[in-house]
Write a protein that holds these residues in place. Structure first.
Motif, PDB file in Angstrom:
ATOM      1  N   THR A  31     -88.881 -56.429  20.770  1.00 18.86           N
ATOM      2  CA  THR A  31     -87.867 -55.655  20.475  1.00 18.86           C
ATOM      3  C   THR A  31     -88.231 -54.187  20.022  1.00 18.86           C
ATOM      4  N   ARG A  32     -89.127 -54.137  19.285  1.00 20.20           N
ATOM      5  CA  ARG A  32     -89.388 -52.623  18.625  1.00 20.20           C
ATOM      6  C   ARG A  32     -90.105 -51.973  19.703  1.00 20.20           C
ATOM      7  N   ARG A  33     -90.908 -52.650  20.707  1.00 17.85           N
ATOM      8  CA  ARG A  33     -91.494 -51.890  21.804  1.00 17.85           C
ATOM      9  C   ARG A  33     -90.380 -51.267  22.846  1.00 17.85           C
ATOM     10  N   ARG A  34     -89.398 -52.167  22.939  1.00 16.48           N
ATOM     11  CA  ARG A  34     -88.136 -51.682  23.894  1.00 16.48           C
ATOM     12  C   ARG A  34     -87.386 -50.615  23.153  1.00 16.48           C
ATOM     13  N   GLN A  35     -87.233 -50.718  21.795  1.00 17.94           N
ATOM     14  CA  GLN A  35     -86.396 -49.748  21.114  1.00 17.94           C
ATOM     15  C   GLN A  35     -87.268 -48.316  21.374  1.00 17.94           C
ATOM     16  N   LEU A  36     -88.706 -48.367  20.979  1.00 15.43           N
ATOM     17  CA  LEU A  36     -89.710 -47.199  21.170  1.00 15.43           C
ATOM     18  C   LEU A  36     -89.404 -46.522  22.653  1.00 15.43           C
ATOM     19  N   ALA A  37     -89.353 -47.514  23.711  1.00 11.84           N
ATOM     20  CA  ALA A  37     -89.421 -47.014  25.170  1.00 11.84           C
ATOM     21  C   ALA A  37     -88.199 -46.233  25.291  1.00 11.84           C
ATOM     22  N   ASP A  38     -87.013 -46.980  24.708  1.00 17.85           N
ATOM     23  CA  ASP A  38     -85.751 -46.299  25.045  1.00 17.85           C
ATOM     24  C   ASP A  38     -85.529 -44.956  24.273  1.00 17.85           C
ATOM     25  N   ALA A  39     -86.124 -44.661  23.002  1.00 13.17           N
ATOM     26  CA  ALA A  39     -86.083 -43.558  22.391  1.00 13.17           C
ATOM     27  C   ALA A  39     -86.996 -42.404  22.963  1.00 13.17           C
ATOM     28  N   ALA A  40     -88.024 -43.098  23.545  1.00 14.29           N
ATOM     29  CA  ALA A  40     -88.976 -41.953  24.284  1.00 14.29           C
ATOM     30  C   ALA A  40     -88.293 -41.534  25.606  1.00 14.29           C
ATOM     31  N   GLU A  41     -87.461 -42.404  26.191  1.00 15.63           N
ATOM     32  CA  GLU A  41     -86.781 -42.141  27.436  1.00 15.63           C
ATOM     33  C   GLU A  41     -85.841 -40.852  27.267  1.00 15.63           C
ATOM     34  N   LYS A  42     -84.962 -41.415  26.146  1.00 17.36           N
ATOM     35  CA  LYS A  42     -83.970 -40.106  25.889  1.00 17.36           C
ATOM     36  C   LYS A  42     -84.506 -39.050  25.467  1.00 17.36           C
ATOM     37  N   ASP A  60     -89.031 -57.981  15.657  1.00 15.27           N
ATOM     38  CA  ASP A  60     -90.190 -58.696  16.856  1.00 15.27           C
ATOM     39  C   ASP A  60     -90.797 -57.575  17.242  1.00 15.27           C
ATOM     40  N   PRO A  61     -91.911 -57.837  17.629  1.00 20.57           N
ATOM     41  CA  PRO A  61     -92.758 -56.578  18.497  1.00 20.57           C
ATOM     42  C   PRO A  61     -92.211 -56.468  19.990  1.00 20.57           C
TER      43      PRO A  61
END
Length: 79
Positions: free
Chosen positions: A22-33, A19-20
């Protein structure tokens, strides 16, 4: 050219998209990493570096608070 193979007919059912939110959260985590990796490239112990920076900032704040603001320090004379 442009042939549609029968083995691919049900492939779109196998694709699972989150869902959008969850996808937004995944992208934010990846960007932070990625940002952390860029920031700490070549540093063996980033946690120790962060502690050292915080301690230095606290020391600077204490120094600024303890320095008298009434013009103390060096005096200049021209002549």
């Amino acid at each position: 050219m442009g042939m549609c193979l029968p083995c691919l007919s049900g492939a779109e059912d196998d694709v699972v998209t989150p869902d959008p939110e969850t996808r937004r959260r995944q992208l934010a985590d990846a960007a932070e990493k990625r940002q952390k990796e860029i920031t700490y490239r070549g540093i063996k112990n980033p946690e120790a570096l962060e502690r050292k920076k915080k301690k230095q900032e606290e020391t600077e704040k204490q120094t600024m608070n303890t320095v008298p603001s009434e013009g103390g320090g060096l005096k200049w004379q021209v002549g």
